[in-house]
Design a protein around this motif. Structure first.
Motif, mmCIF file in Angstrom:
data_model
loop_
_atom_site.group_PDB
_atom_site.id
_atom_site.type_symbol
_atom_site.label_atom_id
_atom_site.label_comp_id
_atom_site.label_asym_id
_atom_site.label_seq_id
_atom_site.Cartn_x
_atom_site.Cartn_y
_atom_site.Cartn_z
ATOM 1 N N GLY A 136 0.797 -0.851 -0.223
ATOM 2 C CA GLY A 136 0.117 -0.147 0.422
ATOM 3 C C GLY A 136 0.950 1.164 0.147
ATOM 4 N N ALA A 137 1.885 1.317 0.610
ATOM 5 C CA ALA A 137 2.969 2.137 0.560
ATOM 6 C C ALA A 137 3.350 2.894 -0.683
ATOM 7 C CB ALA A 137 3.570 2.471 1.771
ATOM 8 N N MET A 138 4.079 1.107 -1.098
ATOM 9 C CA MET A 138 4.459 1.334 -2.373
ATOM 10 C C MET A 138 3.459 2.394 -3.669
ATOM 11 S SD MET A 138 7.297 1.369 -2.475
ATOM 12 C CE MET A 138 8.059 1.896 -0.979
ATOM 13 N N THR A 139 1.976 1.590 -3.565
ATOM 14 C CA THR A 139 0.950 1.991 -5.000
ATOM 15 C C THR A 139 1.452 3.649 -4.013
ATOM 16 O OG1 THR A 139 0.331 0.133 -4.449
ATOM 17 C CG2 THR A 139 -0.830 1.715 -5.308
ATOM 18 N N LEU A 140 1.056 3.995 -2.945
ATOM 19 C CA LEU A 140 0.091 5.515 -2.952
ATOM 20 C C LEU A 140 1.615 6.783 -3.205
ATOM 21 C CD1 LEU A 140 -1.953 6.546 -1.010
ATOM 22 C CD2 LEU A 140 0.128 7.249 1.397
ATOM 23 N N VAL A 141 2.942 6.143 -3.018
ATOM 24 C CA VAL A 141 3.466 7.221 -3.497
ATOM 25 C C VAL A 141 4.210 6.773 -4.281
ATOM 26 C CG1 VAL A 141 6.215 7.995 -3.302
ATOM 27 C CG2 VAL A 141 5.011 6.636 -0.861
ATOM 28 N N SER A 142 3.872 6.147 -5.391
ATOM 29 C CA SER A 142 4.154 5.968 -6.278
ATOM 30 C C SER A 142 3.187 6.452 -7.618
ATOM 31 C CB SER A 142 4.312 4.321 -7.588
ATOM 32 O OG SER A 142 3.383 4.158 -6.806
ATOM 33 N N GLU A 143 2.548 6.246 -6.981
ATOM 34 C CA GLU A 143 1.288 6.798 -7.728
ATOM 35 C C GLU A 143 0.513 9.251 -7.243
ATOM 36 O OE1 GLU A 143 -2.079 3.257 -8.031
ATOM 37 O OE2 GLU A 143 -2.697 4.897 -6.778
ATOM 38 N N TYR A 144 1.373 8.851 -6.529
ATOM 39 C CA TYR A 144 1.742 10.754 -6.481
ATOM 40 C C TYR A 144 2.671 11.153 -6.388
ATOM 41 C CZ TYR A 144 -2.020 11.532 -2.942
ATOM 42 O OH TYR A 144 -3.589 12.212 -2.477
ATOM 43 N N ASP A 361 -1.180 -2.150 -13.349
ATOM 44 C CA ASP A 361 -1.930 -1.352 -14.053
ATOM 45 C C ASP A 361 -2.895 -0.820 -12.664
ATOM 46 O OD1 ASP A 361 -4.969 -0.799 -14.641
ATOM 47 O OD2 ASP A 361 -3.865 -0.501 -16.293
ATOM 48 N N THR A 362 -3.125 0.221 -12.745
ATOM 49 C CA THR A 362 -3.661 0.995 -12.029
ATOM 50 C C THR A 362 -4.506 0.131 -10.800
ATOM 51 O OG1 THR A 362 -3.092 3.115 -12.271
ATOM 52 C CG2 THR A 362 -4.326 3.412 -10.667
ATOM 53 N N ARG A 363 -5.132 -0.260 -11.542
ATOM 54 C CA ARG A 363 -6.527 -1.513 -11.168
ATOM 55 C C ARG A 363 -5.872 -2.753 -10.139
ATOM 56 N NH1 ARG A 363 -10.923 -1.544 -16.140
ATOM 57 N NH2 ARG A 363 -9.426 -1.862 -16.573
ATOM 58 N N VAL A 364 -5.074 -2.678 -10.541
ATOM 59 C CA VAL A 364 -4.450 -3.872 -9.443
ATOM 60 C C VAL A 364 -3.390 -3.871 -9.248
ATOM 61 C CG1 VAL A 364 -5.472 -5.285 -11.449
ATOM 62 C CG2 VAL A 364 -3.006 -4.861 -11.717
ATOM 63 N N ARG A 365 -2.718 -2.209 -8.659
ATOM 64 C CA ARG A 365 -1.618 -2.096 -8.383
ATOM 65 C C ARG A 365 -0.937 -2.181 -7.083
ATOM 66 N NH1 ARG A 365 -0.682 2.888 -10.476
ATOM 67 N NH2 ARG A 365 0.459 1.919 -12.094
ATOM 68 N N THR A 366 -2.683 -2.210 -6.475
ATOM 69 C CA THR A 366 -1.539 -2.555 -4.310
ATOM 70 C C THR A 366 -2.190 -4.057 -4.493
ATOM 71 O OG1 THR A 366 -2.925 -0.437 -3.956
ATOM 72 C CG2 THR A 366 -3.175 -2.394 -2.289
ATOM 73 N N PHE A 426 1.220 6.234 -15.818
ATOM 74 C CA PHE A 426 0.752 5.724 -15.385
ATOM 75 C C PHE A 426 -0.885 6.212 -16.013
ATOM 76 C CE2 PHE A 426 2.736 5.128 -10.965
ATOM 77 C CZ PHE A 426 3.011 4.027 -10.871
ATOM 78 N N SER A 427 -1.961 4.852 -15.707
ATOM 79 C CA SER A 427 -2.814 5.236 -17.178
ATOM 80 C C SER A 427 -3.688 4.803 -16.346
ATOM 81 C CB SER A 427 -2.645 4.461 -19.104
ATOM 82 O OG SER A 427 -4.052 5.185 -19.289
ATOM 83 N N ASP A 428 -4.721 5.680 -16.899
ATOM 84 C CA ASP A 428 -5.931 5.246 -15.462
ATOM 85 C C ASP A 428 -7.040 4.159 -16.466
ATOM 86 O OD1 ASP A 428 -5.017 6.621 -13.694
ATOM 87 O OD2 ASP A 428 -6.429 8.461 -14.416
ATOM 88 N N ASP A 429 -6.744 3.798 -17.283
ATOM 89 C CA ASP A 429 -7.946 2.840 -17.993
ATOM 90 C C ASP A 429 -7.189 1.612 -19.143
ATOM 91 O OD1 ASP A 429 -6.823 4.657 -20.314
ATOM 92 O OD2 ASP A 429 -8.020 5.384 -21.066
ATOM 93 N N ALA A 437 5.562 -4.601 -19.888
ATOM 94 C CA ALA A 437 6.169 -3.703 -19.025
ATOM 95 C C ALA A 437 4.494 -2.572 -19.971
ATOM 96 C CB ALA A 437 7.328 -2.804 -19.753
ATOM 97 N N LEU A 438 3.895 -1.655 -18.505
ATOM 98 C CA LEU A 438 3.121 -0.432 -18.839
ATOM 99 C C LEU A 438 4.022 0.391 -19.765
ATOM 100 C CD1 LEU A 438 0.749 -1.510 -16.403
ATOM 101 C CD2 LEU A 438 0.153 -2.140 -18.312
ATOM 102 N N VAL A 439 4.615 0.899 -20.642
ATOM 103 C CA VAL A 439 5.317 2.015 -21.367
ATOM 104 C C VAL A 439 4.620 2.695 -22.180
ATOM 105 C CG1 VAL A 439 7.550 3.005 -22.139
ATOM 106 C CG2 VAL A 439 7.665 0.789 -20.775
ATOM 107 N N ARG A 440 4.311 3.210 -22.059
ATOM 108 C CA ARG A 440 2.676 4.119 -22.497
ATOM 109 C C ARG A 440 3.208 5.627 -23.041
ATOM 110 N NH1 ARG A 440 0.270 0.803 -19.161
ATOM 111 N NH2 ARG A 440 -0.135 2.720 -17.348
ATOM 112 N N SER A 441 3.626 5.480 -24.428
ATOM 113 C CA SER A 441 3.987 7.083 -24.490
ATOM 114 C C SER A 441 2.406 7.891 -25.563
ATOM 115 C CB SER A 441 4.966 6.963 -25.914
ATOM 116 O OG SER A 441 5.018 6.705 -26.634
#
Length: 452
Positions: A136-144, A361-366, A426-429, A437-441
């Motif tokens: 949870g800590a890793m998710t919180l900080v990475s998303e901020y 992905d954001t929907r499953v990151r934690t 990070f992409s939300d959708d 890898a989720l590398v997206r340009s």
């Protein structure tokens, strides 16, 4: 301000909250491991021989790690469905209260067999609370974090690990200076009772934290998955296995250098407890400098080069580590622990924060980060027991060294075949259905499914 761009105050609150929670998690676990090393065998398993009592105490320590994955599954799911903030509040309360209650636990001399049973039950509750804390800590900080500074920002909660160990070691070092009778009757309880105050501080700080912009975006667009674990396994399986294997060296090494090293110095080498404890404290002090440095290097060079560099150092230093311990020289032992844990291990852990967050992905990151870390927690928890048994069977450190090197080799392989994730936006959708890898340009169409 764009809804996905956090301001500095919200980012600062998120980092502080994550660091404090990680401090409590590792303070809780480390003081239990230290108490298992020094007193639990005598107080809760007095009918066994000293070696058997230590092994039994380590077994209760290891059982807690077996139940950490359960906590990770139960609580991390809420992190992906209800919110990062709420889940981290739950984990903090459960973890801290169980730690404090261990400090009130009667010994075998007072209530007989119910003492070790109660100890084990509280240990299990503590472990369930801790299961989702770090993920949870890793998710919180990475998303901020911004894309360019995610390596540095995601390494900061790792400092909470060292601060928690430093706090626990320092308090136990002070308590161990008491006369033996006082230490065994009440001195060992003080570090656990402090868990009550630490959880109060943690709750106060976490109540001030806002939900992450990435999760807020998912919620506002009604794209939260009802089954994040199922979604993770069906779409992110390869990255999950890579992350789990990459984490194995950290899982074994953290317990080998922080817990077993103290046993090795005190029981096998016949040195006073302060030698190993001082070495662990010095290693974690140096780690406070190594952690942000490794995080910044991963932002500059990439996650994989820094991760692989740390693993290569550990592979080369494993046998010299034990050679330095065998000198029985106080300065050499301290230097050995500083190099193995403070430099080598902390380099790979620091690089792993952003790396693991960017793999999913954001929907499953934690759920994904917690699962990747927790799958090796049972092995981590039983490492002191396994290492003690290997040392007794082989009569020398070589078997323990080979045991650790096997997992370093596994981690090297996983990171080597894994993708470089630096530059991931990070992409939300989007769910990467290939497991890469989720590398997206450029934005791509979302993957539809019935689990939204």
């Amino acid at each position: 301000m764009n809804k996905t761009t956090p301001d500095r105050k919200r980012q600062s609150n998120a980092v502080t909250s994550s660091v404090v929670g990680t401090v409590l998690e590792w303070y809780d676990f480390y003081i239990y491991g230290t108490a298992a090393t020094l007193v639990f065998g005598k107080l809760f398993f007095p009918d066994l021989s000293p070696v058997a009592g230590t092994i039994a105490a380590f077994a209760t320590y290891g059982i807690g790690f077996v139940f950490k994955p359960l906590g990770g599954v139960l609580l991390s799911r809420y992190g992906d469905t209800v919110g990062r903030k709420n889940m981290m509040l739950y984990s903090l309360v459960v973890m801290g209260l169980a730690t404090g209650l261990i400090g009130l636990m009667p010994t075998y001399a007072q209530i007989g067999i119910f003492a070790p049973i109660g100890l084990v039950l509280l240990r299990l509750v503590q472990s369930i609370g801790a299961g989702a804390e770090y993920g949870g800590a890793m998710t919180l900080v990475s998303e901020y974090s911004s894309q360019k500074r995610r390596g540095l920002m995601s390494s900061l909660p790792v400092m909470g690990v060292s601060l928690g160990i430093l706090l626990g070691t320092g308090i136990f070092a002070l308590m161990s200076m008491l006369p033996e009778g006082d230490f065994e009757s009440w001195g060992w309880r003080i570090p656990f009772l402090l868990g009550f105050s630490l959880v109060g501080v943690g709750i106060y700080i976490r109540l001030k934290v806002d939900e992450t912009p990435a999760f807020e975006a998912l919620r506002s667009e009604n794209k939260i998955s009802r089954s994040p674990l199922k979604l993770m396994w069906s779409t992110q399986r390869r990255n999950l296995l890579i992350a789990a294997g990459a984490r194995s060296a950290d899982a074994v090494g953290s317990q080998l250098f922080n817990v077993f090293a103290i046993v090795y110095c005190t029981t096998h080498l016949g040195l006073p407890p302060y030698v190993g404890l001082t070495g662990v404290m010095a290693a974690n002090l140096i780690a406070l400098l190594v952690i942000p440095s490794a995080g910044m290097l991963s932002d500059r060079w990439g996650r994989r080069p820094v991760f692989l560099g740390g693993l290569a150092f550990l592979a080369l230093f494993t046998f010299p580590f034990f050679w330095m311990l065998e000198t029985r020289s106080f300065p050499m032992i301290v230097i050995a622990l500083v190099l193995a844990y403070g430099l080598g291990l902390k380099t790979i852990v620091s690089a792993s924060g952003a790396y693991f967050a960017e793999l999913f992905d954001t929907r499953v990151r934690t759920s994904a980060i917690s699962a990747a870390r927790n799958v090796s927690d049972p092995l981590s928890g039983f490492t002191p027991l396994i290492a003690t048994s290997l040392l007794a069977a082989a009569g020398s450190y070589w078997a323990v060294a080979v045991f650790f090197l096997a997992f370093v080799a596994l981690a090297i392989y996983c990171v080597y075949i894994g993708p470089e994730t630096k530059g991931t936006a990070f992409s939300d959708d989007e769910i990467d259905t290939t497991g890469n890898a989720l590398v997206r340009s450029e934005p791509r169409a979302a993957v539809s499914g019935g689990d939204k």
